[in-house]
Write a protein that holds these residues in place. Structure first.
Motif, mmCIF file in Angstrom:
data_model
loop_
_atom_site.group_PDB
_atom_site.id
_atom_site.type_symbol
_atom_site.label_atom_id
_atom_site.label_comp_id
_atom_site.label_asym_id
_atom_site.label_seq_id
_atom_site.Cartn_x
_atom_site.Cartn_y
_atom_site.Cartn_z
ATOM 1 N N PRO A 44 58.761 11.918 -7.717
ATOM 2 C CA PRO A 44 57.343 11.550 -7.757
ATOM 3 C C PRO A 44 57.140 10.045 -7.563
ATOM 4 O O PRO A 44 57.871 9.241 -8.126
ATOM 5 C CB PRO A 44 56.897 11.995 -9.159
ATOM 6 C CG PRO A 44 58.156 12.127 -9.954
ATOM 7 C CD PRO A 44 59.214 12.518 -8.975
ATOM 8 N N LEU A 78 51.614 6.147 -25.179
ATOM 9 C CA LEU A 78 52.609 7.209 -25.100
ATOM 10 C C LEU A 78 53.423 6.967 -23.843
ATOM 11 O O LEU A 78 52.856 6.769 -22.777
ATOM 12 C CB LEU A 78 51.920 8.589 -25.018
ATOM 13 C CG LEU A 78 52.819 9.794 -24.754
ATOM 14 C CD1 LEU A 78 53.697 10.086 -25.953
ATOM 15 C CD2 LEU A 78 51.990 11.027 -24.415
ATOM 16 N N GLN A 79 54.734 6.944 -23.971
ATOM 17 C CA GLN A 79 55.558 6.747 -22.781
ATOM 18 C C GLN A 79 56.684 7.766 -22.767
ATOM 19 O O GLN A 79 57.598 7.716 -23.580
ATOM 20 C CB GLN A 79 56.129 5.323 -22.742
ATOM 21 C CG GLN A 79 56.828 5.046 -21.413
ATOM 22 C CD GLN A 79 57.251 3.593 -21.249
ATOM 23 O OE1 GLN A 79 57.396 2.875 -22.223
ATOM 24 N NE2 GLN A 79 57.448 3.173 -20.006
ATOM 25 N N GLU A 80 56.590 8.695 -21.835
ATOM 26 C CA GLU A 80 57.590 9.760 -21.747
ATOM 27 C C GLU A 80 58.516 9.593 -20.546
ATOM 28 O O GLU A 80 59.482 10.321 -20.429
ATOM 29 C CB GLU A 80 56.896 11.124 -21.684
ATOM 30 C CG GLU A 80 56.154 11.456 -22.962
ATOM 31 C CD GLU A 80 55.468 12.812 -22.906
ATOM 32 O OE1 GLU A 80 55.195 13.353 -23.986
ATOM 33 O OE2 GLU A 80 55.189 13.313 -21.804
ATOM 34 N N TYR A 81 58.179 8.679 -19.667
ATOM 35 C CA TYR A 81 59.075 8.447 -18.532
ATOM 36 C C TYR A 81 58.965 6.993 -18.084
ATOM 37 O O TYR A 81 57.997 6.307 -18.363
ATOM 38 C CB TYR A 81 58.778 9.404 -17.368
ATOM 39 C CG TYR A 81 57.401 9.277 -16.764
ATOM 40 C CD1 TYR A 81 56.345 10.030 -17.250
ATOM 41 C CD2 TYR A 81 57.161 8.406 -15.705
ATOM 42 C CE1 TYR A 81 55.083 9.924 -16.703
ATOM 43 C CE2 TYR A 81 55.898 8.293 -15.142
ATOM 44 C CZ TYR A 81 54.860 9.058 -15.659
ATOM 45 O OH TYR A 81 53.605 8.942 -15.109
ATOM 46 N N PRO B 43 54.078 18.444 -17.700
ATOM 47 C CA PRO B 43 54.692 17.253 -17.095
ATOM 48 C C PRO B 43 54.882 16.136 -18.113
ATOM 49 O O PRO B 43 54.206 16.110 -19.134
ATOM 50 C CB PRO B 43 53.638 16.847 -16.059
ATOM 51 C CG PRO B 43 52.339 17.267 -16.652
ATOM 52 C CD PRO B 43 52.621 18.508 -17.452
ATOM 53 N N ALA B 44 55.823 15.229 -17.807
ATOM 54 C CA ALA B 44 55.972 14.023 -18.618
ATOM 55 C C ALA B 44 54.730 13.151 -18.392
ATOM 56 O O ALA B 44 54.225 13.057 -17.281
ATOM 57 C CB ALA B 44 57.237 13.268 -18.215
ATOM 58 N N VAL B 45 54.241 12.554 -19.464
ATOM 59 C CA VAL B 45 52.969 11.819 -19.391
ATOM 60 C C VAL B 45 53.142 10.422 -19.989
ATOM 61 O O VAL B 45 53.814 10.253 -21.007
ATOM 62 C CB VAL B 45 51.856 12.583 -20.161
ATOM 63 C CG1 VAL B 45 50.529 11.827 -20.096
ATOM 64 C CG2 VAL B 45 51.673 13.988 -19.610
ATOM 65 N N ASN B 46 52.552 9.445 -19.339
ATOM 66 C CA ASN B 46 52.406 8.109 -19.915
ATOM 67 C C ASN B 46 50.923 7.871 -20.182
ATOM 68 O O ASN B 46 50.081 8.245 -19.363
ATOM 69 C CB ASN B 46 52.911 7.028 -18.950
ATOM 70 C CG ASN B 46 54.433 6.976 -18.875
ATOM 71 O OD1 ASN B 46 55.126 7.537 -19.732
ATOM 72 N ND2 ASN B 46 54.943 6.315 -17.860
ATOM 73 N N GLU B 57 48.930 9.155 -16.964
ATOM 74 C CA GLU B 57 49.623 9.360 -15.699
ATOM 75 C C GLU B 57 50.705 10.401 -15.925
ATOM 76 O O GLU B 57 51.429 10.334 -16.917
ATOM 77 C CB GLU B 57 50.237 8.042 -15.221
ATOM 78 C CG GLU B 57 50.792 8.110 -13.808
ATOM 79 C CD GLU B 57 51.684 6.916 -13.494
ATOM 80 O OE1 GLU B 57 51.245 6.043 -12.730
ATOM 81 O OE2 GLU B 57 52.810 6.866 -14.016
ATOM 82 N N ALA B 58 50.795 11.359 -15.014
ATOM 83 C CA ALA B 58 51.778 12.433 -15.181
ATOM 84 C C ALA B 58 52.561 12.615 -13.891
ATOM 85 O O ALA B 58 52.019 12.503 -12.796
ATOM 86 C CB ALA B 58 51.079 13.733 -15.553
ATOM 87 N N GLU B 59 53.864 12.906 -14.036
ATOM 88 C CA GLU B 59 54.696 13.182 -12.868
ATOM 89 C C GLU B 59 54.657 14.681 -12.583
ATOM 90 O O GLU B 59 55.175 15.473 -13.371
ATOM 91 C CB GLU B 59 56.134 12.731 -13.127
ATOM 92 C CG GLU B 59 56.263 11.221 -13.213
ATOM 93 C CD GLU B 59 57.701 10.737 -13.215
ATOM 94 O OE1 GLU B 59 57.973 9.706 -12.606
ATOM 95 O OE2 GLU B 59 58.550 11.404 -13.832
ATOM 96 N N ARG B 105 49.788 21.454 -20.912
ATOM 97 C CA ARG B 105 50.030 20.380 -21.881
ATOM 98 C C ARG B 105 48.695 19.965 -22.478
ATOM 99 O O ARG B 105 47.719 19.784 -21.772
ATOM 100 C CB ARG B 105 50.688 19.166 -21.222
ATOM 101 C CG ARG B 105 52.187 19.294 -21.200
ATOM 102 C CD ARG B 105 52.867 17.962 -21.282
ATOM 103 N NE ARG B 105 52.967 17.479 -22.650
ATOM 104 C CZ ARG B 105 53.592 16.350 -22.975
ATOM 105 N NH1 ARG B 105 54.116 15.603 -22.069
ATOM 106 N NH2 ARG B 105 53.661 15.973 -24.232
#
Lengths: 130, 148
Positions: A44, A78-81, B43-46, B57-59, B105
């Motif tokens: 992505p 929130l930081q997941e990536y 999805p992973a989310v920031n 933001e999501a991938e 989610r």
């Protein structure tokens, strides 16, 4: 009749270890098709012009460059990536026809088609009768 | 007079019960393929804050805008969708790391959102949602009354 698969792709772990920490490893699906291998990689944020694919001596290298989307000092609730380049290497068996490899990028997914060389493909041989 | 600070960090609110609950639901099938969505939530989310807006933001690699559904109620953001299957008829997977199938989610945001003004854009597998804070959630000067 069960047949041994003609093509294989495996992780090239040596390269990956030396590269870890600087790059993100894309998730991949590798599927065997009638023509060879189909490899899909989740990347992505990568644009088509910013992707390097190299195939040499049975080693497949995928490198997608990702531009920063937020400033370096961005504070997250929130930081997941993390956002950064994608990099991954594979060992691919030698039956792949390097000149026939095609790559497409759609919606952040890299689609690589790795055809096997003609000699390895199962063929139906017709017998000529004179 | 003893002043007590609100010690609930926004992060803790975001990773609230609702999210955990619903990620649990995703792993158990609503469709046959849902079971493959194990491990990390998808999805992973920031999430970050800028002025009067929150941004999420999501991938979501492989998804087109018609595959994603976004809704906001109060301070809850819901991202729903379905990831396409790689290959329906193939039996020979050498590696299968990308998930497929439906996902949901739900994120509990630290402030109320003005749901009418939410915008979303999807590009190269990255989804950016702009979430304007509701009027009530914007910072105001509060009169503090002392009690006997």
């Amino acid at each position: 009749m069960a047949t041994e698969s003609a093509v294989r792709a495996s992780e090239d772990s040596r390269t990956e270890e030396t590269r870890s920490g600087q790059f993100y490893r894309p998730n991949v699906d590798i599927v065997e098709t009638a023509d060879g291998l189909l490899l899909l990689a989740d990347m992505p944020g990568v644009k088509g012009s910013e992707i390097d694919i190299n195939f040499e001596d049975g080693s497949l290298v995928i490198h997608g460059k990702v531009a920063k989307r937020q400033p370096d000092d961005q504070a997250f609730l929130l930081q997941e990536y993390g956002v950064g380049d994608f990099y991954r290497t594979f060992r691919v068996s030698e039956q792949i026809d390097a000149t026939g490899i095609t790559a497409e990028l759609h919606d952040g997914v890299l689609v690589l088609k790795l055809p096997t060389v003609e000699a390895v493909k199962p063929r139906r041989i017709s017998v000529k009768v004179s | 007079m003893v002043m007590r600070r609100n010690t609930v960090h926004p992060l803790d609110q975001l990773r609230g019960e609702v999210d955990r609950l619903f990620n649990g639901f995703v792993a158990t099938p609503a469709g046959a393929t849902a079971a493959r969505l194990v491990g990390r939530p998808f999805p992973a989310v920031n999430v970050w804050e800028h002025g009067d807006d929150l941004y999420a933001e999501a991938e979501v690699p492989g998804l087109k805008s018609e595959n994603v559904e976004i809704s906001v109620v109060g301070n809850e953001l819901t991202i729903k969708g379905e990831r396409p299957e790689t290959e329906q008829d193939s039996t020979a997977f050498h590696r299968r790391e990308r998930g497929a199938g439906p996902f949901t989610r739900i994120l509990r945001l630290p402030v109320e959102i003005n749901a009418d003004k939410v915008q979303a854009a999807l590009k190269d597998g990255v989804l950016l949602i702009t979430l304007p804070k509701s009027e009530a959630a914007k910072p105001r000067k509060i009169q503090v009354n002392t009690r006997e």
